[in-house]
Write an enzyme that holds these catalytic residues in place. Structure first.
Site, PDB file in Angstrom:
ATOM      1  N   ASP A  94     -10.776   0.962 -24.417  1.00 62.85           N
ATOM      2  CA  ASP A  94     -11.230   0.787 -23.042  1.00 62.85           C
ATOM      3  C   ASP A  94     -11.345   2.100 -22.289  1.00 62.85           C
ATOM      4  O   ASP A  94     -10.625   3.050 -22.581  1.00 62.85           O
ATOM      5  CB  ASP A  94     -10.209  -0.056 -22.250  1.00 62.85           C
ATOM      6  CG  ASP A  94     -10.274  -1.514 -22.637  1.00 62.85           C
ATOM      7  OD1 ASP A  94     -11.329  -1.943 -23.116  1.00 62.85           O
ATOM      8  OD2 ASP A  94      -9.259  -2.190 -22.445  1.00 62.85           O
ATOM      9  N   PRO A 134       0.817  -1.223   0.000  1.00 60.84           N
ATOM     10  CA  PRO A 134       0.000   0.000   0.000  1.00 60.84           C
ATOM     11  C   PRO A 134       0.848   1.270   0.000  1.00 60.84           C
ATOM     12  O   PRO A 134       0.324   2.360  -0.230  1.00 60.84           O
ATOM     13  CB  PRO A 134      -0.832  -0.116   1.285  1.00 60.84           C
ATOM     14  CG  PRO A 134      -0.295  -1.259   2.058  1.00 60.84           C
ATOM     15  CD  PRO A 134       0.570  -2.087   1.161  1.00 60.84           C
ATOM     16  N   ARG A 185      -3.492  -8.348 -20.514  1.00 62.39           N
ATOM     17  CA  ARG A 185      -4.531  -8.113 -21.520  1.00 62.39           C
ATOM     18  C   ARG A 185      -4.124  -7.058 -22.551  1.00 62.39           C
ATOM     19  O   ARG A 185      -4.706  -6.975 -23.618  1.00 62.39           O
ATOM     20  CB  ARG A 185      -5.880  -7.771 -20.868  1.00 62.39           C
ATOM     21  CG  ARG A 185      -5.898  -6.455 -20.153  1.00 62.39           C
ATOM     22  CD  ARG A 185      -7.151  -6.329 -19.324  1.00 62.39           C
ATOM     23  NE  ARG A 185      -8.366  -6.258 -20.136  1.00 62.39           N
ATOM     24  CZ  ARG A 185      -8.729  -5.220 -20.878  1.00 62.39           C
ATOM     25  NH1 ARG A 185      -7.971  -4.139 -20.927  1.00 62.39           N
ATOM     26  NH2 ARG A 185      -9.850  -5.247 -21.557  1.00 62.39           N
ATOM     27  N   GLU A 242       3.050  -7.130   8.455  1.00 60.21           N
ATOM     28  CA  GLU A 242       3.271  -5.683   8.549  1.00 60.21           C
ATOM     29  C   GLU A 242       4.082  -5.160   7.373  1.00 60.21           C
ATOM     30  O   GLU A 242       4.162  -3.969   7.142  1.00 60.21           O
ATOM     31  CB  GLU A 242       3.983  -5.339   9.856  1.00 60.21           C
ATOM     32  CG  GLU A 242       3.143  -5.551  11.096  1.00 60.21           C
ATOM     33  CD  GLU A 242       1.826  -4.799  11.014  1.00 60.21           C
ATOM     34  OE1 GLU A 242       1.858  -3.565  10.921  1.00 60.21           O
ATOM     35  OE2 GLU A 242       0.765  -5.468  11.018  1.00 60.21           O
TER      36      GLU A 242
END
Ligand code: ADE
Length: 251
Positions: A167, A87, A152, A114
């Site tokens: 897209d 993150p 993709r 962690e």
């Protein structure tokens, strides 16, 4: 493209890798995706991959030795980007996906607990990616998201279905609405223009719908999207007052 994924939960991957476009890309030889169990590079009887943090506090930290050993084995003599899913990484976007397609190989490390020992970040990892501002239980789902978005885009992966170039996000805008048969469903009709067979009118309608939808849902994207002068006129008519990417640049 070859993709190696290092994880302590390899069993999470087959469902995603063995279906749909990811499966077909592998079957066609466009992507060679290998999932490795980090525990195979541990040297103790318990196959330990984590340990308590120096300095105390809660949680566990992933040990550096098995991660270094695994990456060094897997990459061999080649120079390969080593991407940690965390993150704390840079935010994953379509632009980052496009950037990653330029690589012949990628190695992903799925963080857990962690996090990983800082020496892994400092001396092994070349890039850190986050798939969004929320915390997952580990990097595995994030690795799947990144791998799917990248594979993709590889030429040939989407087959005849449609061009990835259209897209949402590929153009910097959201896509407009799509319709299929039946023409009339519960009293709701498909817009007349789509049935007109008039390609130029259809193209204009689609572009306006994409602009309208982006303005309604993600006006922030309009500040960076590549837009024509006609697009900008339509957006102003629709009530957009914000900036454009090339404001101040003479045309
Ligand atoms: N690991 C845990 N949360 C994550 C996130 N948001 N992105 C990437 N890896 C993660």
């Amino acid at each position: 493209m070859r993709i190696d994924i290092l994880t302590i939960f390899p069993e999470m991957f087959p469902c995603v890798l063995d279906a749909s476009i990811l499966k077909r890309a592998q079957d066609k030889g466009l992507a060679d995706i290998r999932v490795w169990n980090l525990r195979d590079w541990t040297t103790d009887r318990h196959k330990t991959t984590d340990d308590a943090p120096y300095g105390g506090g809660g949680g566990m930290v992933m040990k550096p030795e098995p991660i270094f050993a695994a990456v060094e084995d897997i990459r061999g003599e080649e120079e390969v980007p080593v991407i940690l899913l965390t993150p704390q990484g840079r935010r994953f976007t379509q632009t980052v996906a496009e950037e990653l397609t330029q690589q012949a190989r990628l190695i992903f490390i799925c963080g857990r607990y962690e996090g990983v020992d800082e020496r892994v970040r400092e001396h092994l990892v070349t890039d850190e990616i986050s798939i969004g501002d929320y915390v997952l239980s580990g990097g595995e789902l994030a690795a799947m998201v990144v791998v799917d978005a990248v594979v993709r885009l590889l030429p040939g992966a989407l087959g005849y279905e449609r061009a990835a170039a259209e897209d949402s996000h590929a153009t910097g805008l959201l896509e407009g609405p799509h319709y299929t048969r039946p023409l009339l469903f519960r009293g709701w009709e498909v817009p007349e223009v789509l049935r007109s067979g008039h390609h130029a009118r259809v193209a204009e309608w689609r572009r306006r719908q994409a602009l309208k939808r982006t303005l309604e849902r993600r006006p922030d994207l309009l500040a960076t999207a590549r837009l024509t002068e006609q697009d900008k006129r339509w957006l102003r008519e629709m009530g957009y007052h914000g900036p454009f990417a090339d404001d101040g640049v003479s045309q």
